[in-house]
Design an enzyme around this catalytic site. Structure first.
Site, PDB file in Angstrom:
ATOM      1  N   ASN A  31       0.800  -1.238   0.000  1.00  0.00           N
ATOM      2  CA  ASN A  31       0.000   0.000   0.000  1.00  0.00           C
ATOM      3  C   ASN A  31       0.831   1.287   0.000  1.00  0.00           C
ATOM      4  O   ASN A  31       0.325   2.331  -0.405  1.00  0.00           O
ATOM      5  CB  ASN A  31      -1.026  -0.005   1.146  1.00  0.00           C
ATOM      6  CG  ASN A  31      -0.395  -0.037   2.505  1.00  0.00           C
ATOM      7  OD1 ASN A  31       0.753  -0.453   2.649  1.00  0.00           O
ATOM      8  ND2 ASN A  31      -1.128   0.405   3.497  1.00  0.00           N
TER       9      ASN A  31
ATOM     10  N   GLU B 215       4.891  -4.009  12.180  1.00  0.00           N
ATOM     11  CA  GLU B 215       3.930  -2.913  12.007  1.00  0.00           C
ATOM     12  C   GLU B 215       2.725  -3.509  11.313  1.00  0.00           C
ATOM     13  O   GLU B 215       2.787  -3.837  10.130  1.00  0.00           O
ATOM     14  CB  GLU B 215       4.530  -1.794  11.149  1.00  0.00           C
ATOM     15  CG  GLU B 215       5.742  -1.126  11.745  1.00  0.00           C
ATOM     16  CD  GLU B 215       5.439  -0.360  13.010  1.00  0.00           C
ATOM     17  OE1 GLU B 215       4.266   0.008  13.238  1.00  0.00           O
ATOM     18  OE2 GLU B 215       6.377  -0.143  13.796  1.00  0.00           O
TER      19      GLU B 215
ATOM     20  N   CYS C 299      -3.007   1.703   6.594  1.00  0.00           N
ATOM     21  CA  CYS C 299      -3.094   1.084   7.920  1.00  0.00           C
ATOM     22  C   CYS C 299      -3.707   2.061   8.909  1.00  0.00           C
ATOM     23  O   CYS C 299      -4.265   1.665   9.921  1.00  0.00           O
ATOM     24  CB  CYS C 299      -1.719   0.641   8.382  1.00  0.00           C
ATOM     25  SG  CYS C 299      -0.487   1.904   8.175  1.00  0.00           S
TER      26      CYS C 299
HETATM   27  P1  NAD Z   1       0.501  -9.067   3.944  1.00  0.00           P
HETATM   28  O1  NAD Z   1       0.695  -9.453   5.375  1.00  0.00           O
HETATM   29  O2  NAD Z   1      -0.318  -9.926   3.083  1.00  0.00           O
HETATM   30  O3  NAD Z   1       1.929  -8.977   3.208  1.00  0.00           O
HETATM   31  C1  NAD Z   1       2.967  -8.156   3.668  1.00  0.00           C
HETATM   32  C2  NAD Z   1       4.297  -8.701   3.172  1.00  0.00           C
HETATM   33  O4  NAD Z   1       4.523  -9.969   3.774  1.00  0.00           O
HETATM   34  C3  NAD Z   1       4.362  -8.932   1.662  1.00  0.00           C
HETATM   35  O5  NAD Z   1       5.645  -8.597   1.190  1.00  0.00           O
HETATM   36  C4  NAD Z   1       4.124 -10.420   1.557  1.00  0.00           C
HETATM   37  O6  NAD Z   1       4.660 -10.997   0.395  1.00  0.00           O
HETATM   38  C5  NAD Z   1       4.864 -10.898   2.789  1.00  0.00           C
HETATM   39  N1  NAD Z   1       4.491 -12.250   3.246  1.00  0.00           N
HETATM   40  C6  NAD Z   1       3.314 -12.898   3.037  1.00  0.00           C
HETATM   41  N2  NAD Z   1       3.388 -14.145   3.559  1.00  0.00           N
HETATM   42  C7  NAD Z   1       4.615 -14.273   4.116  1.00  0.00           C
HETATM   43  C8  NAD Z   1       5.293 -15.324   4.781  1.00  0.00           C
HETATM   44  N3  NAD Z   1       4.727 -16.513   4.976  1.00  0.00           N
HETATM   45  N4  NAD Z   1       6.547 -15.107   5.239  1.00  0.00           N
HETATM   46  C9  NAD Z   1       7.140 -13.916   5.054  1.00  0.00           C
HETATM   47  N5  NAD Z   1       6.566 -12.888   4.378  1.00  0.00           N
HETATM   48  C10 NAD Z   1       5.318 -13.059   3.923  1.00  0.00           C
HETATM   49  O7  NAD Z   1      -0.021  -7.579   3.968  1.00  0.00           O
HETATM   50  P2  NAD Z   1      -0.469  -6.671   2.720  1.00  0.00           P
HETATM   51  O8  NAD Z   1      -1.782  -7.159   2.236  1.00  0.00           O
HETATM   52  O9  NAD Z   1       0.660  -6.533   1.764  1.00  0.00           O
HETATM   53  O10 NAD Z   1      -0.650  -5.251   3.431  1.00  0.00           O
HETATM   54  C11 NAD Z   1      -1.831  -4.849   4.049  1.00  0.00           C
HETATM   55  C12 NAD Z   1      -1.679  -4.938   5.563  1.00  0.00           C
HETATM   56  O11 NAD Z   1      -0.560  -4.204   5.991  1.00  0.00           O
HETATM   57  C13 NAD Z   1      -2.858  -4.347   6.307  1.00  0.00           C
HETATM   58  O12 NAD Z   1      -3.216  -5.196   7.366  1.00  0.00           O
HETATM   59  C14 NAD Z   1      -2.308  -3.033   6.841  1.00  0.00           C
HETATM   60  O13 NAD Z   1      -2.953  -2.555   7.987  1.00  0.00           O
HETATM   61  C15 NAD Z   1      -0.897  -3.388   7.103  1.00  0.00           C
HETATM   62  N6  NAD Z   1      -0.063  -2.192   7.139  1.00  0.00           N
HETATM   63  C16 NAD Z   1       0.420  -1.782   8.342  1.00  0.00           C
HETATM   64  C17 NAD Z   1       1.189  -0.628   8.424  1.00  0.00           C
HETATM   65  C18 NAD Z   1       1.751  -0.171   9.745  1.00  0.00           C
HETATM   66  O14 NAD Z   1       2.732   0.541   9.735  1.00  0.00           O
HETATM   67  N7  NAD Z   1       1.172  -0.537  10.873  1.00  0.00           N
HETATM   68  C19 NAD Z   1       1.456   0.102   7.266  1.00  0.00           C
HETATM   69  C20 NAD Z   1       0.929  -0.344   6.052  1.00  0.00           C
HETATM   70  C21 NAD Z   1       0.184  -1.506   5.997  1.00  0.00           C
END
Ligand code: NAD
Length: 499
Positions: free
Chosen positions: A157, A255, A289
């Site tokens: 995002n 995060e 987020c």
């Molecule tokens: P996601 O958890 O699906 O993926 C995040 C990352 O993790 C990607 O690079 C993905 O390929 C990787 N990933 C997925 N499975 C994995 C595994 N088994 N092992 C290691 N890495 C793995 O999240 P998303 O859909 O990309 O992002 C949306 C989420 O992120 C929402 O929940 C949002 O709230 C959160 N977010 C949080 C913040 C914050 O700072 N708190 C900021 C932005 C987004």
């Protein structure tokens, strides 16, 4: 993921200062979420690619940690300058691959520029502590030391900003990196890596491996030579990350998700509150987020706020983020569109009032992309799923309350604790909110989004595990303290024992 024809924009991994060729192995493709058109092709990494990247990062660490921090900072300044020169080009590419409207994509790049300048400046600070020793002729201080190889895993995002939050502090502190961006949006990760190459970052200091979470992500989590995992993504994946990383005793910074609330009290400036809600709930199609996916509204102003919000949101223009005048872009993928849409039935079945929207938007050109109507649920109860779960789309839920105390209770009554906001003209209530709301970020008379990079960013409860990005706090994630005592008395001096 598929191995389709390789177009002009095809990128391999970047390991030890060299770009691989996407064509040399399996690939995957990204598509524009507004139009369905292909954007770029990337190498689909494996555990073997991660091994090569970690080996390069480990070898580079031996030298990089000894480069004086001000010199490391100069490379960040050069990167900041180059990012600034390419801001418009990168923003357009971001909109093409991720979908956010151009104005916001520019903001995403700007955040990366800000972070590069800010952390570049840390090269001449990286403050430690120098304290008095309890014994004569003895010196006591603590200095920050880098950790080693850091695994950075980022979501889709904020394709540029979030990687810079992780990479800039890690680099200035002397760490080396293996970076895995989200597989839906690797383009800006490629651009950032190219910028560092151009800025003169030595080979092996930053390595980029593209691919899936299951293949590349899990290999990073398992690798014994990685000291830190810095992860931003969903709470579900974050739990997996923490569990896997614990096997090799890595430091882990998480995060994660949010269910952020804007409180609108009966004395609030409603025009101001409306501006804040529209921007915070529907900006980036609600895929932040920190998005305001709850509005906790005092019953005295509930009707007025609901009606006026519906009127404002009903006029928002949906479309391709590169088109002038478009205010809401697509959501990231078909799967995400369907997930968001599933909450329409969930909300209605639980008894929330569907005030506006509620459908997948597929009129005309919109049918080519993944668009959801901006949606408002009204009259909801705080316990309903639409008031509890992170939807991550252009949906907000209004929850009426009868008092300030109830507003605070509802604001705190979710598993997350990222961002919150209160609109009130009463300074006492504002300070009570600061005292009693359990979130990492709090706004008074402003919406829930818009963090600045010089303050800590992160949340409480299920939003993370106690770490913060940005600001000085970011340095705590990427460094280890070393306490140093220098005894220049020439004799044995025993702390706690000698007078
Ligand atoms: P996601 O958890 O699906 O993926 C995040 C990352 O993790 C990607 O690079 C993905 O390929 C990787 N990933 C997925 N499975 C994995 C595994 N088994 N092992 C290691 N890495 C793995 O999240 P998303 O859909 O990309 O992002 C949306 C989420 O992120 C929402 O929940 C949002 O709230 C959160 N977010 C949080 C913040 C914050 O700072 N708190 C900021 C932005 C987004």
């Amino acid at each position: 993921m598929s191995g389709t024809a390789i177009g002009t924009r095809a990128f391999g991994h970047y390991i030890d200062g060299k770009w691989g060729r996407a064509e040399s192995g399996p690939t995957f493709e990204t598509r524009n979420p507004a139009t369905g058109e292909p954007v770029a092709t990337y190498a689909r990494g494996t555990a073997a690619d991660v091994d090569r990247a970690v080996a390069a990062a480990k070898a580079a660490f031996a030298k990089w940690r000894l480069v004086p921090a001000p010199k490391r900072g100069e490379i960040l300044f050069r990167a900041a300058q180059l990012l600034a020169e390419r801001k418009e080009e990168f923003a357009r590419e971001m909109t093409e691959e991720m979908g956010k409207v151009l104005l916001e994509a520019r903001g995403d790049v700007q955040e990366g520029i800000d972070m590069a300048f800010y952390m570049g400046g840390e090269g001449r600070r990286l403050f430690g502590q120098q304290v008095p020793a309890e014994l004569p002729n003895k010196w006591a201080m603590a200095v920050r030391k880098p950790l080693g190889v850091c695994g950075m895993i980022t979501p889709w995002n904020f394709p540029l900003a979030i990687p810079t939050w992780k990479i800039m502090p890690a680099l200035v502190a002397g760490n080396t990196i293996v970076f895995k961006p989200a597989s839906l949006t690797p383009l800006l990760a490629v651009r950032l890596t190219q910028i560092f190459e151009e800025a003169g970052l030595p080979a092996g200091v930053l390595n980029l491996v593209t691919g899936t979470g299951a293949e590349v992500g899990d290999a990073i989590l398992a690798h014994p030579d990685i000291a830190l995992i810095s992860f931003t993504g969903s709470t579900e994946t974050g739990d997996h990350v923490a569990g896997e990383a614990a096997r090799t005793r890595k430091r882990v910074s998480l995060e994660l998700g949010g269910k952020n609330a804007i409180i609108v009290m009966d004395d609030a400036d409603l025009d101001l509150a409306l501006d804040g809600i529209v921007w915070s709930a529907f900006g980036t199609s609600g895929q932040r987020c920190t998005a305001a996916s709850r509005v906790i509204v005092h019953r005295a102003v509930e009707r007025a706020l609901t009606d006026r919000l519906a009127e404002r949101v009903g006029k928002l223009r949906l479309g391709n983020g590169l088109t002038d005048g478009v205010e809401i872009g697509p959501v990231i993928s078909r799967a995400q569109l369907e997930r968001i849409n599933s909450y329409m039935a969930i909300g209605r079945e639980e008894g929330a009032e569907l005030v506006l929207g509620g459908r997948i938007a597929d009129d005309g050109d919109l049918a080519r992309g993944h668009f959801h109507e901006p949606t408002i649920f009204g009259g909801a109860k705080a316990t309903m799923r639409v008031a509890q779960e992170e939807i991550f789309g252009p949906v907000t839920t209004l929850i009426p309350v009868d008092s300030f105390a109830e507003a605070i209770e509802v604001a705190n009554g979710v598993q997350y604790g990222l961002s919150a906001a209160i609109y009130t003209a009463d300074v006492n209530r504002a300070f009570r909110a600061m005292q009693d709301i359990d979130t990492g970020i709090l706004y008074v008379n402003a919406g829930t989004i818009g963090a600045e990079i010089q303050l800590p960013f992160g949340g409480t409860k299920a939003t993370g595990n106690g770490h913060r990005e940005a600001g000085q706090a970011a340095l705590d994630v990427v460094t280890e303290w070393q306490s140093i005592y220098v005894d220049y008395s020439g004799r044995l001096q025993r702390a706690q024992i000698d007078d």
